[in-house]
Motif scaffolding. Structure first.
Motif, PDB file in Angstrom:
ATOM      1  N   SER A  80      -8.255  36.671  18.129  1.00 30.51           N
ATOM      2  CA  SER A  80      -8.038  38.048  18.404  1.00 30.51           C
ATOM      3  C   SER A  80      -7.245  38.023  19.742  1.00 30.51           C
ATOM      4  O   SER A  80      -7.454  37.435  20.539  1.00 30.51           O
ATOM      5  N   VAL A  81      -6.830  39.459  20.078  1.00 30.39           N
ATOM      6  CA  VAL A  81      -6.400  39.521  21.446  1.00 30.39           C
ATOM      7  C   VAL A  81      -7.282  39.304  22.385  1.00 30.39           C
ATOM      8  O   VAL A  81      -6.904  38.676  23.668  1.00 30.39           O
ATOM      9  N   PHE A  82      -8.453  39.518  22.285  1.00 26.64           N
ATOM     10  CA  PHE A  82      -9.340  39.689  23.442  1.00 26.64           C
ATOM     11  C   PHE A  82      -9.853  38.168  23.643  1.00 26.64           C
ATOM     12  O   PHE A  82     -10.127  37.837  24.794  1.00 26.64           O
ATOM     13  N   ASP A  83     -10.259  37.427  22.635  1.00 27.96           N
ATOM     14  CA  ASP A  83     -10.241  36.008  22.613  1.00 27.96           C
ATOM     15  C   ASP A  83      -9.113  35.310  23.367  1.00 27.96           C
ATOM     16  O   ASP A  83      -9.519  34.325  24.120  1.00 27.96           O
ATOM     17  N   LEU A  84      -7.741  35.570  23.214  1.00 31.07           N
ATOM     18  CA  LEU A  84      -6.703  35.179  23.827  1.00 31.07           C
ATOM     19  C   LEU A  84      -6.686  35.342  25.502  1.00 31.07           C
ATOM     20  O   LEU A  84      -6.472  34.566  26.061  1.00 31.07           O
ATOM     21  N   LEU A  85      -7.071  36.698  25.479  1.00 27.37           N
ATOM     22  CA  LEU A  85      -7.160  36.837  26.989  1.00 27.37           C
ATOM     23  C   LEU A  85      -8.178  36.228  27.819  1.00 27.37           C
ATOM     24  O   LEU A  85      -8.027  36.077  28.952  1.00 27.37           O
ATOM     25  N   GLU A  86      -9.302  36.235  27.040  1.00 24.42           N
ATOM     26  CA  GLU A  86     -10.475  35.524  27.818  1.00 24.42           C
ATOM     27  C   GLU A  86     -10.181  34.341  27.978  1.00 24.42           C
ATOM     28  O   GLU A  86     -10.450  33.697  29.102  1.00 24.42           O
ATOM     29  N   LYS A  87      -9.539  33.475  27.000  1.00 27.50           N
ATOM     30  CA  LYS A  87      -9.010  32.003  27.180  1.00 27.50           C
ATOM     31  C   LYS A  87      -8.257  31.897  28.379  1.00 27.50           C
ATOM     32  O   LYS A  87      -8.403  30.965  29.126  1.00 27.50           O
ATOM     33  N   LYS A  88      -7.262  32.922  28.637  1.00 29.56           N
ATOM     34  CA  LYS A  88      -6.297  32.699  29.468  1.00 29.56           C
ATOM     35  C   LYS A  88      -6.868  33.046  30.942  1.00 29.56           C
ATOM     36  O   LYS A  88      -6.627  32.424  31.994  1.00 29.56           O
TER      37      LYS A  88
ATOM     38  N   LEU B 117      -5.627  41.128  42.263  1.00 25.82           N
ATOM     39  CA  LEU B 117      -5.804  42.185  41.770  1.00 25.82           C
ATOM     40  C   LEU B 117      -7.529  42.662  41.798  1.00 25.82           C
ATOM     41  O   LEU B 117      -8.401  41.860  42.032  1.00 25.82           O
ATOM     42  N   ILE B 118      -7.963  43.959  41.993  1.00 21.51           N
ATOM     43  CA  ILE B 118      -9.299  44.494  42.040  1.00 21.51           C
ATOM     44  C   ILE B 118      -9.191  45.760  41.387  1.00 21.51           C
ATOM     45  O   ILE B 118      -7.977  46.663  41.430  1.00 21.51           O
ATOM     46  N   ALA B 119     -10.195  46.104  40.568  1.00 20.74           N
ATOM     47  CA  ALA B 119     -10.049  47.312  39.773  1.00 20.74           C
ATOM     48  C   ALA B 119     -11.249  48.376  40.093  1.00 20.74           C
ATOM     49  O   ALA B 119     -12.104  47.634  40.305  1.00 20.74           O
ATOM     50  N   LEU B 120     -11.079  49.608  39.524  1.00 23.95           N
ATOM     51  CA  LEU B 120     -12.081  50.541  39.567  1.00 23.95           C
ATOM     52  C   LEU B 120     -12.051  50.875  37.952  1.00 23.95           C
ATOM     53  O   LEU B 120     -11.351  51.409  37.686  1.00 23.95           O
ATOM     54  N   ASP B 121     -13.129  50.443  37.253  1.00 26.49           N
ATOM     55  CA  ASP B 121     -13.331  50.653  35.866  1.00 26.49           C
ATOM     56  C   ASP B 121     -13.815  51.974  35.597  1.00 26.49           C
ATOM     57  O   ASP B 121     -14.632  52.054  34.518  1.00 26.49           O
TER      58      ASP B 121
ATOM     59  N   GLU C 110      -3.503  38.548  31.525  1.00 19.82           N
ATOM     60  CA  GLU C 110      -5.058  38.115  31.628  1.00 19.82           C
ATOM     61  C   GLU C 110      -5.273  38.409  33.086  1.00 19.82           C
ATOM     62  O   GLU C 110      -6.771  38.319  33.273  1.00 19.82           O
ATOM     63  N   ASP C 111      -4.407  38.435  34.123  1.00 20.93           N
ATOM     64  CA  ASP C 111      -4.895  38.934  35.499  1.00 20.93           C
ATOM     65  C   ASP C 111      -5.693  40.268  35.230  1.00 20.93           C
ATOM     66  O   ASP C 111      -6.754  40.525  36.162  1.00 20.93           O
ATOM     67  N   ILE C 112      -5.081  41.193  34.741  1.00 23.03           N
ATOM     68  CA  ILE C 112      -5.678  42.605  34.664  1.00 23.03           C
ATOM     69  C   ILE C 112      -7.016  42.543  33.757  1.00 23.03           C
ATOM     70  O   ILE C 112      -8.048  42.956  34.173  1.00 23.03           O
ATOM     71  N   TYR C 113      -7.123  41.818  32.761  1.00 20.03           N
ATOM     72  CA  TYR C 113      -8.105  41.495  32.122  1.00 20.03           C
ATOM     73  C   TYR C 113      -9.313  41.198  32.632  1.00 20.03           C
ATOM     74  O   TYR C 113     -10.327  41.619  32.686  1.00 20.03           O
ATOM     75  N   ARG C 114      -9.206  39.980  33.481  1.00 18.15           N
ATOM     76  CA  ARG C 114     -10.081  39.568  34.411  1.00 18.15           C
ATOM     77  C   ARG C 114     -10.493  40.559  35.480  1.00 18.15           C
ATOM     78  O   ARG C 114     -11.864  40.678  35.608  1.00 18.15           O
ATOM     79  N   ALA C 115      -9.628  41.213  36.022  1.00 21.09           N
ATOM     80  CA  ALA C 115      -9.832  42.069  37.179  1.00 21.09           C
ATOM     81  C   ALA C 115     -10.784  43.198  36.696  1.00 21.09           C
ATOM     82  O   ALA C 115     -11.829  43.397  37.339  1.00 21.09           O
ATOM     83  N   TYR C 116     -10.690  43.762  35.401  1.00 21.69           N
ATOM     84  CA  TYR C 116     -11.550  44.680  34.748  1.00 21.69           C
ATOM     85  C   TYR C 116     -13.039  44.090  34.474  1.00 21.69           C
ATOM     86  O   TYR C 116     -13.860  44.837  34.729  1.00 21.69           O
TER      87      TYR C 116
ATOM     88  N   HIS D 185      -8.939  30.547  33.026  1.00 22.04           N
ATOM     89  CA  HIS D 185      -8.249  29.408  33.972  1.00 22.04           C
ATOM     90  C   HIS D 185      -7.991  29.925  35.258  1.00 22.04           C
ATOM     91  O   HIS D 185      -7.599  29.201  36.178  1.00 22.04           O
ATOM     92  N   LEU D 186      -8.279  30.969  35.524  1.00 21.07           N
ATOM     93  CA  LEU D 186      -8.173  31.534  36.657  1.00 21.07           C
ATOM     94  C   LEU D 186      -9.283  31.491  37.656  1.00 21.07           C
ATOM     95  O   LEU D 186     -10.347  31.832  37.101  1.00 21.07           O
ATOM     96  N   GLU D 187      -8.933  31.246  39.027  1.00 15.46           N
ATOM     97  CA  GLU D 187      -9.964  31.422  39.901  1.00 15.46           C
ATOM     98  C   GLU D 187     -10.490  32.649  40.427  1.00 15.46           C
ATOM     99  O   GLU D 187      -9.098  33.635  40.412  1.00 15.46           O
ATOM    100  N   PRO D 188     -11.505  33.082  40.983  1.00 14.62           N
ATOM    101  CA  PRO D 188     -11.839  34.418  41.675  1.00 14.62           C
ATOM    102  C   PRO D 188     -10.748  34.731  42.633  1.00 14.62           C
ATOM    103  O   PRO D 188     -10.621  34.038  43.406  1.00 14.62           O
ATOM    104  N   GLY D 189     -10.165  35.868  42.503  1.00 11.93           N
ATOM    105  CA  GLY D 189      -9.291  36.296  43.519  1.00 11.93           C
ATOM    106  C   GLY D 189      -7.899  35.648  43.334  1.00 11.93           C
ATOM    107  O   GLY D 189      -6.938  36.405  44.091  1.00 11.93           O
TER     108      GLY D 189
END
Length: 201
Positions: A10-18, A29-33, A61-67, A21-25
């Motif tokens: 799924s698209v969600f699984d792909l975004l999670e996978k990518k 990006l930082i978001a208010l959900d 994937e940056d945006i996905y992780r920020a949320y 691989h990102l480190e915190p920060g």
């Protein structure tokens, strides 16, 4: 969509996978959900969401992780509120679909909250909780238990997995949380009229 389809996920699984691989920060990006308002602790359904730090290099994937991180920061605000009121929280139990399926989300929560996240293996944890309370209401003379502690001990469900904080991530998230908290207070308290004005146009 095409990349997810090619990988058979799924698209969600792909975004999670990518995003994993990102480190915190790393994304900057930082978001208010608050896309459906903020129910706790601000209790304001008219607040709206935002992302700070977007550039031309920002990826999905940056945006996905920020949320994902934003939901954990929001939980930290809630937990901090409890702790300031004198309620000590040592560990957190998670149940339901996302905790059982999303390793990245649970690790982010463990790192942001700096607490162990214990995931229940049961698919019916809320029902088990209701059954525990029902058994105490019935009492031992009617086949139940005389205390919540005894009922929990006898009826508790198996643990699927425990997520422990990664210390290097904890330190990075402390810095990110300071920024989140300032955004939370500025747009949720000091300048909340801006969001309301935009919605009313």
């Amino acid at each position: 969509m095409k990349e997810a389809k090619e990988q058979g996920i799924s698209v969600f699984d792909l975004l999670e996978k990518k995003a994993s691989h990102l480190e915190p920060g790393q994304s900057g990006l930082i978001a208010l959900d608050w896309h459906n308002g903020n129910r706790s602790i601000l209790s304001d359904a008219d607040l709206s969401g935002m992302i700070v730090g977007l550039t031309l290099a920002s990826k999905p994937e940056d945006i996905y992780r920020a949320y994902m991180e934003a939901t954990a920061f929001g939980a930290k605000i809630i937990i901090s509120n409890y702790e300031q009121a004198g309620l000590k929280i040592n560990e957190i139990f998670a149940c339901g679909g996302l905790p059982q399926k999303n390793d990245l989300l649970m690790q982010i929560y463990a790192d942001v909250l700096n607490k162990e996240i214990i995931v229940s293996a049961s698919d019916y944890t809320p029902a088990v909780g209701a059954a525990i309370l029902g058994s105490v209401a019935a009492g031992k003379e009617n086949g139940g238990y005389d205390s919540v502690e005894e009922a929990v001990e006898r009826m508790k469900q198996p643990i699927l997995k425990t997520y422990k904080p990664i210390l290097s991530h904890v330190e990075k998230y402390k810095k990110l949380f300071q920024i989140y908290q300032q955004l939370h207070n500025y747009f949720g308290i000091t300048k909340k009229s801006w969001m309301k004005d935009l919605k009313s146009l």
